[in-house]
Write a protein that holds these residues in place. Structure first.
Motif, PDB file in Angstrom:
ATOM      1  N   ALA A  10       4.348  -2.755  -7.787  1.00  0.00           N
ATOM      2  CA  ALA A  10       5.479  -2.139  -7.091  1.00  0.00           C
ATOM      3  C   ALA A  10       5.001  -1.257  -5.946  1.00  0.00           C
ATOM      4  N   ILE A  11       3.953  -0.483  -6.201  1.00  0.00           N
ATOM      5  CA  ILE A  11       3.405   0.407  -5.181  1.00  0.00           C
ATOM      6  C   ILE A  11       2.893  -0.389  -3.984  1.00  0.00           C
ATOM      7  N   ALA A  12       2.206  -1.512  -4.248  1.00  0.00           N
ATOM      8  CA  ALA A  12       1.687  -2.350  -3.157  1.00  0.00           C
ATOM      9  C   ALA A  12       2.819  -2.840  -2.257  1.00  0.00           C
ATOM     10  N   LEU A  13       3.955  -3.169  -2.859  1.00  0.00           N
ATOM     11  CA  LEU A  13       5.093  -3.626  -2.065  1.00  0.00           C
ATOM     12  C   LEU A  13       5.737  -2.465  -1.311  1.00  0.00           C
ATOM     13  N   TRP A  14       5.847  -1.317  -1.946  1.00  0.00           N
ATOM     14  CA  TRP A  14       6.443  -0.151  -1.280  1.00  0.00           C
ATOM     15  C   TRP A  14       5.593   0.331  -0.120  1.00  0.00           C
ATOM     16  N   ILE A  15       4.301   0.069  -0.153  1.00  0.00           N
ATOM     17  CA  ILE A  15       3.427   0.449   0.950  1.00  0.00           C
ATOM     18  C   ILE A  15       3.860  -0.237   2.253  1.00  0.00           C
ATOM     19  N   THR A  16       4.422  -1.432   2.140  1.00  0.00           N
ATOM     20  CA  THR A  16       4.828  -2.179   3.336  1.00  0.00           C
ATOM     21  C   THR A  16       6.176  -1.725   3.895  1.00  0.00           C
ATOM     22  N   LEU A  17       6.895  -0.882   3.152  1.00  0.00           N
ATOM     23  CA  LEU A  17       8.274  -0.552   3.528  1.00  0.00           C
ATOM     24  C   LEU A  17       8.349   0.177   4.862  1.00  0.00           C
ATOM     25  N   ALA A  18       7.475   1.154   5.076  1.00  0.00           N
ATOM     26  CA  ALA A  18       7.534   1.922   6.324  1.00  0.00           C
ATOM     27  C   ALA A  18       7.256   1.031   7.532  1.00  0.00           C
ATOM     28  N   ALA A  19       6.248   0.163   7.420  1.00  0.00           N
ATOM     29  CA  ALA A  19       5.927  -0.735   8.540  1.00  0.00           C
ATOM     30  C   ALA A  19       7.079  -1.683   8.830  1.00  0.00           C
ATOM     31  N   LEU A  20       7.703  -2.200   7.776  1.00  0.00           N
ATOM     32  CA  LEU A  20       8.869  -3.052   7.982  1.00  0.00           C
ATOM     33  C   LEU A  20      10.017  -2.259   8.590  1.00  0.00           C
ATOM     34  N   GLY A  21      10.175  -1.009   8.119  1.00  0.00           N
ATOM     35  CA  GLY A  21      11.244  -0.170   8.654  1.00  0.00           C
ATOM     36  C   GLY A  21      11.070   0.109  10.132  1.00  0.00           C
ATOM     37  N   VAL A  22       9.819   0.284  10.576  1.00  0.00           N
ATOM     38  CA  VAL A  22       9.553   0.500  11.997  1.00  0.00           C
ATOM     39  C   VAL A  22       9.935  -0.737  12.804  1.00  0.00           C
ATOM     40  N   SER A 246       0.977   3.601   2.739  1.00  0.00           N
ATOM     41  CA  SER A 246       1.997   3.412   3.762  1.00  0.00           C
ATOM     42  C   SER A 246       1.575   4.028   5.087  1.00  0.00           C
ATOM     43  N   THR A 247       1.034   5.246   5.030  1.00  0.00           N
ATOM     44  CA  THR A 247       0.589   5.922   6.250  1.00  0.00           C
ATOM     45  C   THR A 247      -0.580   5.173   6.893  1.00  0.00           C
ATOM     46  N   ALA A 248      -1.538   4.743   6.075  1.00  0.00           N
ATOM     47  CA  ALA A 248      -2.691   4.013   6.608  1.00  0.00           C
ATOM     48  C   ALA A 248      -2.262   2.699   7.252  1.00  0.00           C
ATOM     49  N   LEU A 249      -1.328   1.980   6.608  1.00  0.00           N
ATOM     50  CA  LEU A 249      -0.852   0.712   7.163  1.00  0.00           C
ATOM     51  C   LEU A 249      -0.123   0.943   8.478  1.00  0.00           C
ATOM     52  N   LEU A 250       0.690   1.983   8.548  1.00  0.00           N
ATOM     53  CA  LEU A 250       1.395   2.283   9.791  1.00  0.00           C
ATOM     54  C   LEU A 250       0.415   2.565  10.923  1.00  0.00           C
ATOM     55  N   MET A 251      -0.648   3.310  10.615  1.00  0.00           N
ATOM     56  CA  MET A 251      -1.632   3.618  11.643  1.00  0.00           C
ATOM     57  C   MET A 251      -2.362   2.368  12.109  1.00  0.00           C
ATOM     58  N   LEU A 252      -2.677   1.472  11.175  1.00  0.00           N
ATOM     59  CA  LEU A 252      -3.352   0.225  11.538  1.00  0.00           C
ATOM     60  C   LEU A 252      -2.445  -0.667  12.379  1.00  0.00           C
ATOM     61  N   VAL A 253      -1.186  -0.773  11.979  1.00  0.00           N
ATOM     62  CA  VAL A 253      -0.229  -1.615  12.705  1.00  0.00           C
ATOM     63  C   VAL A 253      -0.006  -1.087  14.120  1.00  0.00           C
ATOM     64  N   SER A 254       0.013   0.245  14.252  1.00  0.00           N
ATOM     65  CA  SER A 254       0.256   0.845  15.560  1.00  0.00           C
ATOM     66  C   SER A 254      -1.012   0.948  16.412  1.00  0.00           C
ATOM     67  N   GLY A 255      -2.151   0.527  15.831  1.00  0.00           N
ATOM     68  CA  GLY A 255      -3.389   0.550  16.592  1.00  0.00           C
ATOM     69  C   GLY A 255      -4.094   1.883  16.628  1.00  0.00           C
ATOM     70  N   ARG A 256      -3.640   2.833  15.802  1.00  0.00           N
ATOM     71  CA  ARG A 256      -4.272   4.143  15.767  1.00  0.00           C
ATOM     72  C   ARG A 256      -5.440   4.129  14.784  1.00  0.00           C
ATOM     73  N   PRO A 257      -6.570   4.723  15.152  1.00  0.00           N
ATOM     74  CA  PRO A 257      -7.727   4.725  14.243  1.00  0.00           C
ATOM     75  C   PRO A 257      -7.472   5.602  13.025  1.00  0.00           C
TER      76      PRO A 257
END
Length: 280
Positions: A10-22, A246-257
């Motif tokens: 469940a946690i693995a799926l919730w990690i993707t929620l913020a990136a999908l929300g963006v 979630s925060t780490a995935l958002l940073m990776l998706v947005s290209g931030r180190p």
């Protein structure tokens, strides 16, 4: 332990929620939530077709499900509109801590040990570092906003819902689909009453399907299985992996180190999870 594996799923799926929300931020939030919850509820159809009693739950149980799925999102969206989003999201992530400290009050036979509280506080501190480090505006103190109150209430709702599902008469996990169906319809009613109408593209529908069948669908079923089989104190501590990932995935998706603070948060949260899951 199977319960922790369900929780981690469940946690693995919730990690993707913020990136999908963006990716779907142009869609009004209640419309987005309503459609995604309705899509997620479809996952229960095979079980319902096989056993039509799967959705035959007492009104009290259905009310609890709607309280959790709809109440959580309703208050969270109010908070995000009326308080700084990063800080409101951090307040909302008090729910794993609430799960840990409230477990003995809601569930018979559970005792709260000092190590559980220490692990929960360590996990929350790690979540705070992860979330605030991702905000370019997190440069100092944040002024008070009444929007923090619904954020706090949403955290309490998800924690209490998660615990109270173990207090009501046992129900099949497929009933989560009914909770999602009713909550999705209520969300669409809120959209009709409170939000402007929106036209969705084919890409929007595809991403909504991913969200509905993932973090707002399958994740709820896995979460229910985890709570039925496991220790709510340990599951609550494990849940702090969500804001970190979630925060780490958002940073990776947005290209931030990834920064040193994300690494520190990872050490703290993983340490909290190890500490919390090694005690009974």
């Amino acid at each position: 332990m199977p319960a922790n594996l369900y929780a981690l799923g469940a946690i693995a799926l919730w990690i993707t929620l913020a990136a999908l929300g963006v990716s779907l931020r142009h869609i009004p939030p209640f419309l987005l939530t309503g459609i995604a919850l309705l899509m997620g509820s479809l996952l229960a159809l095979p079980a319902v077709l096989q056993d039509r009693k799967a959705w035959s739950v007492p009104a009290k149980t259905l009310a609890l499900g709607v309280y959790g799925l709809f109440g959580f999102h309703f208050l969270l969206f109010i908070a995000l509109r009326h308080a700084p989003p990063v800080e409101a999201n951090l307040v909302n992530y008090l729910w794993p801590l609430f799960m840990v400290v409230l477990a003995p009050l809601f569930l018979a036979g559970l005792k709260l040990r000092a190590v559980h509280v220490a692990a929960a506080l360590l996990g929350f501190a790690g979540a705070a570092i992860a979330i605030l480090s991702a905000s370019s505006n997190a440069t100092g103190a944040v002024g008070w906003s009444w929007g923090f109150l619904p954020a706090l209430a949403s955290a309490f709702i998800w924690a209490s819902y998660s615990l109270l599902t173990q207090r009501v008469k046992p129900f099949p996990t497929a009933a989560i689909g009914l909770f999602g169906l009713v909550s999705g319809l209520l969300s669409l009613l809120c959209h009709w009453a409170l939000e402007p109408q929106a036209v969705l593209s084919a890409r929007d529908w595809l991403l909504l399907a991913v969200m509905g069948w993932g973090p707002l669908g399958t994740a709820f079923f896995l979460w229910d299985k985890a709570l039925k089989l496991g220790d709510a104190r340990q599951i609550g501590i494990l849940s702090y992996i969500t804001p970190l990932g979630s925060t780490a995935l958002l940073m990776l998706v947005s290209g931030r180190p990834l920064s040193w603070s994300i690494g520190l948060a990872a050490v703290m949260i993983i340490g909290a999870a190890v500490l919390g899951t090694r005690v009974k």
